[in-house]
Design a protein around this motif. Structure first.
Motif, short mmCIF file in Angstrom:
data_model
loop_
_atom_site.label_atom_id
_atom_site.label_comp_id
_atom_site.label_asym_id
_atom_site.label_seq_id
_atom_site.Cartn_x
_atom_site.Cartn_y
_atom_site.Cartn_z
N ALA A 20 20.63 -9.55 7.61
CA ALA A 20 19.53 -10.24 8.29
C ALA A 20 18.24 -9.43 8.17
O ALA A 20 18.24 -8.21 8.31
CB ALA A 20 19.87 -10.45 9.77
N ALA A 21 17.15 -10.15 7.90
CA ALA A 21 15.83 -9.54 7.74
C ALA A 21 15.24 -9.19 9.11
O ALA A 21 15.81 -9.52 10.15
CB ALA A 21 14.92 -10.49 7.00
N ASP A 22 14.07 -8.58 9.06
CA ASP A 22 13.38 -8.16 10.28
C ASP A 22 13.25 -9.28 11.31
O ASP A 22 13.40 -9.07 12.50
CB ASP A 22 11.97 -7.66 9.96
CG ASP A 22 11.99 -6.39 9.14
OD1 ASP A 22 13.03 -5.71 9.10
OD2 ASP A 22 10.96 -6.07 8.53
N GLU A 23 12.98 -10.48 10.82
CA GLU A 23 12.77 -11.62 11.71
C GLU A 23 14.08 -12.16 12.29
O GLU A 23 14.08 -13.07 13.10
CB GLU A 23 12.05 -12.75 10.97
CG GLU A 23 10.73 -12.36 10.37
CD GLU A 23 10.88 -11.69 9.01
OE1 GLU A 23 11.89 -11.92 8.31
OE2 GLU A 23 9.99 -10.90 8.65
N GLY A 24 15.21 -11.61 11.84
CA GLY A 24 16.50 -12.04 12.35
C GLY A 24 17.14 -13.18 11.58
O GLY A 24 18.21 -13.65 11.95
N TRP A 25 16.52 -13.64 10.50
CA TRP A 25 17.08 -14.71 9.68
C TRP A 25 18.04 -14.12 8.65
O TRP A 25 17.80 -13.04 8.11
CB TRP A 25 15.97 -15.46 8.96
CG TRP A 25 15.18 -16.32 9.88
CD1 TRP A 25 14.32 -15.90 10.86
CD2 TRP A 25 15.17 -17.74 9.93
NE1 TRP A 25 13.77 -16.97 11.50
CE2 TRP A 25 14.27 -18.12 10.95
CE3 TRP A 25 15.81 -18.73 9.21
CZ2 TRP A 25 14.02 -19.44 11.27
CZ3 TRP A 25 15.55 -20.05 9.52
CH2 TRP A 25 14.67 -20.40 10.54
N ALA A 26 19.10 -14.85 8.35
CA ALA A 26 20.05 -14.41 7.34
C ALA A 26 19.40 -14.43 5.96
O ALA A 26 18.77 -15.42 5.59
CB ALA A 26 21.28 -15.30 7.35
N THR A 27 19.54 -13.35 5.23
CA THR A 27 19.07 -13.31 3.85
C THR A 27 20.24 -13.44 2.88
O THR A 27 20.08 -13.95 1.78
CB THR A 27 18.29 -12.02 3.55
OG1 THR A 27 19.08 -10.89 3.92
CG2 THR A 27 16.97 -12.00 4.31
N ARG A 28 21.42 -12.99 3.30
CA ARG A 28 22.65 -13.20 2.54
C ARG A 28 23.80 -13.35 3.54
O ARG A 28 23.76 -12.78 4.63
CB ARG A 28 22.95 -12.04 1.59
CG ARG A 28 21.95 -11.93 0.46
CD ARG A 28 22.38 -10.93 -0.58
NE ARG A 28 22.37 -9.57 -0.04
CZ ARG A 28 22.88 -8.52 -0.68
NH1 ARG A 28 23.46 -8.66 -1.86
NH2 ARG A 28 22.81 -7.32 -0.14
N GLN A 29 24.80 -14.10 3.12
CA GLN A 29 25.94 -14.37 3.99
C GLN A 29 27.22 -14.43 3.16
O GLN A 29 27.24 -15.05 2.10
CB GLN A 29 25.73 -15.71 4.70
CG GLN A 29 26.86 -16.15 5.58
CD GLN A 29 26.55 -17.46 6.28
OE1 GLN A 29 25.40 -17.89 6.33
NE2 GLN A 29 27.58 -18.09 6.83
N VAL A 30 28.25 -13.80 3.67
CA VAL A 30 29.58 -13.84 3.06
C VAL A 30 30.55 -14.29 4.14
O VAL A 30 30.48 -13.82 5.28
CB VAL A 30 30.01 -12.45 2.54
CG1 VAL A 30 31.45 -12.47 2.04
CG2 VAL A 30 29.07 -11.96 1.45
N GLU A 31 31.43 -15.22 3.79
CA GLU A 31 32.50 -15.62 4.70
C GLU A 31 33.83 -15.39 4.00
O GLU A 31 33.98 -15.71 2.83
CB GLU A 31 32.36 -17.09 5.09
CG GLU A 31 31.12 -17.36 5.90
CD GLU A 31 30.96 -18.82 6.30
OE1 GLU A 31 31.85 -19.64 5.99
OE2 GLU A 31 29.94 -19.14 6.91
N VAL A 32 34.77 -14.83 4.76
CA VAL A 32 36.08 -14.48 4.21
C VAL A 32 37.15 -15.04 5.13
O VAL A 32 37.10 -14.82 6.35
CB VAL A 32 36.23 -12.94 4.10
CG1 VAL A 32 37.61 -12.58 3.58
CG2 VAL A 32 35.13 -12.35 3.22
N ARG A 33 38.13 -15.77 4.54
CA ARG A 33 39.24 -16.29 5.34
C ARG A 33 40.11 -15.14 5.82
O ARG A 33 40.51 -14.28 5.03
CB ARG A 33 40.10 -17.26 4.53
CG ARG A 33 39.45 -18.59 4.30
CD ARG A 33 40.43 -19.61 3.74
NE ARG A 33 41.11 -19.13 2.55
CZ ARG A 33 41.16 -19.78 1.39
NH1 ARG A 33 40.58 -20.96 1.26
NH2 ARG A 33 41.81 -19.28 0.36
N ARG A 34 40.43 -15.16 7.09
CA ARG A 34 41.25 -14.09 7.65
C ARG A 34 42.67 -14.12 7.08
O ARG A 34 43.25 -13.09 6.78
CB ARG A 34 41.28 -14.18 9.17
CG ARG A 34 42.06 -13.05 9.81
CD ARG A 34 42.01 -13.10 11.31
NE ARG A 34 41.90 -11.75 11.82
CZ ARG A 34 41.47 -11.43 13.00
NH1 ARG A 34 41.05 -12.38 13.83
NH2 ARG A 34 41.43 -10.19 13.40
#
Length: 107
Positions: A20-34
């Motif tokens: 997340a950037a300074d403003e709190g917005w996601a810049t990259r996201q990864v999701e992994v199945r447990r």
């Protein structure tokens, strides 16, 4: 200041990892199945904005099918989510690299 953190989405059985950037917005996201540790999302704001500005809807659709979508809006309150924790930039990069390898880096 960039932050990296994880949360757990119990309803879907997914670990969610964010940059997340300074403003709190996601810049990259990864999701992994447990259940099997398989990445299902590896989306980048920079890539999405590039596609929006330089490609067509078909290209955006291909990107979303391959890498899924990026969370929108500020990441406020993530600390209150289940199993939330800050992670290192190195750990995020490792997860990002693996997710892109698994999902294919051809967007």
């Amino acid at each position: 200041m960039t932050t990296w953190f994880r949360t757990y989405y119990e309803d879907e059985g997914l670990w969610l990892y964010f940059e997340a950037a300074d403003e709190g917005w996601a810049t990259r996201q990864v999701e992994v199945r447990r259940q099997d540790s398989r990445p299902v999302t590896a989306a980048s704001l920079e890539e999405v904005l590039h596609l929006r500005d330089h490609a067509d809807l078909a290209a955006m659709g291909r990107y979303e099918r391959q890498y899924d979508i990026l969370a929108e809006g500020p990441m406020e309150g993530w600390q209150d989510q289940p199993e939330a924790a800050e992670i290192s930039a190195e750990e995020f990069e490792r997860l990002w690299t693996e997710a892109r390898r698994v999902l294919g880096d051809s967007a």
